[in-house]
Scaffold this motif. Sequence first.
Motif, mmCIF file in Angstrom:
data_model
loop_
_atom_site.group_PDB
_atom_site.id
_atom_site.type_symbol
_atom_site.label_atom_id
_atom_site.label_comp_id
_atom_site.label_asym_id
_atom_site.label_seq_id
_atom_site.Cartn_x
_atom_site.Cartn_y
_atom_site.Cartn_z
ATOM 1 N N GLY A 154 0.811 -1.209 0.000
ATOM 2 C CA GLY A 154 0.000 0.000 0.000
ATOM 3 C C GLY A 154 0.846 1.261 0.000
ATOM 4 N N HIS A 155 1.907 1.263 0.791
ATOM 5 C CA HIS A 155 2.804 2.422 0.822
ATOM 6 C C HIS A 155 3.548 2.561 -0.498
ATOM 7 N N LEU A 156 3.930 1.432 -1.095
ATOM 8 C CA LEU A 156 4.616 1.482 -2.388
ATOM 9 C C LEU A 156 3.705 2.075 -3.455
ATOM 10 N N GLU A 157 2.462 1.622 -3.496
ATOM 11 C CA GLU A 157 1.521 2.150 -4.488
ATOM 12 C C GLU A 157 1.263 3.640 -4.254
ATOM 13 N N THR A 158 1.172 4.043 -2.995
ATOM 14 C CA THR A 158 0.990 5.460 -2.680
ATOM 15 C C THR A 158 2.188 6.271 -3.164
ATOM 16 N N ALA A 159 3.384 5.749 -2.950
ATOM 17 C CA ALA A 159 4.598 6.429 -3.423
ATOM 18 C C ALA A 159 4.577 6.583 -4.940
ATOM 19 N N LEU A 160 4.155 5.538 -5.635
ATOM 20 C CA LEU A 160 4.101 5.599 -7.098
ATOM 21 C C LEU A 160 3.091 6.644 -7.564
ATOM 22 N N LEU A 161 1.968 6.756 -6.862
ATOM 23 C CA LEU A 161 0.976 7.780 -7.211
ATOM 24 C C LEU A 161 1.544 9.183 -6.989
ATOM 25 N N HIS A 162 2.236 9.379 -5.868
ATOM 26 C CA HIS A 162 2.820 10.696 -5.591
ATOM 27 C C HIS A 162 3.899 11.054 -6.608
ATOM 28 N N ILE A 163 4.728 10.102 -6.970
ATOM 29 C CA ILE A 163 5.782 10.412 -7.945
ATOM 30 C C ILE A 163 5.156 10.684 -9.312
ATOM 31 N N GLY A 164 4.063 10.003 -9.613
ATOM 32 C CA GLY A 164 3.347 10.277 -10.861
ATOM 33 C C GLY A 164 2.775 11.684 -10.885
ATOM 34 N N ARG A 165 2.208 12.102 -9.756
ATOM 35 C CA ARG A 165 1.660 13.461 -9.672
ATOM 36 C C ARG A 165 2.794 14.485 -9.733
ATOM 37 N N PHE A 166 3.910 14.174 -9.104
ATOM 38 C CA PHE A 166 5.080 15.053 -9.165
ATOM 39 C C PHE A 166 5.528 15.225 -10.620
ATOM 40 N N GLN A 167 5.593 14.145 -11.354
ATOM 41 C CA GLN A 167 6.011 14.215 -12.758
ATOM 42 C C GLN A 167 5.004 15.016 -13.586
ATOM 43 N N LEU A 168 3.739 14.870 -13.267
ATOM 44 C CA LEU A 168 2.690 15.585 -13.996
ATOM 45 C C LEU A 168 2.757 17.088 -13.730
ATOM 46 N N VAL A 169 2.895 17.463 -12.476
ATOM 47 C CA VAL A 169 2.908 18.876 -12.098
ATOM 48 C C VAL A 169 4.208 19.537 -12.527
ATOM 49 N N GLY A 170 5.325 18.852 -12.308
ATOM 50 C CA GLY A 170 6.610 19.340 -12.779
ATOM 51 C C GLY A 170 7.324 20.324 -11.870
ATOM 52 N N LEU A 171 6.883 20.482 -10.618
ATOM 53 C CA LEU A 171 7.613 21.351 -9.700
ATOM 54 C C LEU A 171 8.870 20.638 -9.218
ATOM 55 N N PRO A 172 9.980 21.343 -9.080
ATOM 56 C CA PRO A 172 11.199 20.683 -8.602
ATOM 57 C C PRO A 172 11.024 20.197 -7.162
#
Length: 127
Positions: A32-50
Amino acid sequence: DPVARIYLARRIDAAIDLARRGLLLAPISGRGHLETALLHIGRFQLVGLPPPDGADFEDSVHAFDRALRLQPWFAASHRKAARLLAPHYEIASPAQRVFIAGVTRRAYELNPWAADLRESVERMGPR
């Protein structure tokens, strides 16, 4: 396309909310934590803020940390975390760099044949 990015961000936000609710029911779920991390990194890539400005990157680091602490023997989890976080090593905060370097080195120890992990470890320099 801005409309597509907004749509995707909303979908990812809904998935993150669902994952958080799932973790309330099973807080020791490494998956569950791994999947949450993947979702956050996906959102990070989408938004593009450093990383220093993007909360999603920090949230992904924390979720990866929890996942890897709960499942330290899963080589695939270390490999996923290292491959997603290592490209951001240079622009991450000092604390994030320590975590990323540790995860990447551990992933390489578990997968010494992975050329991309070796290159990332070499780029990070000695411990």
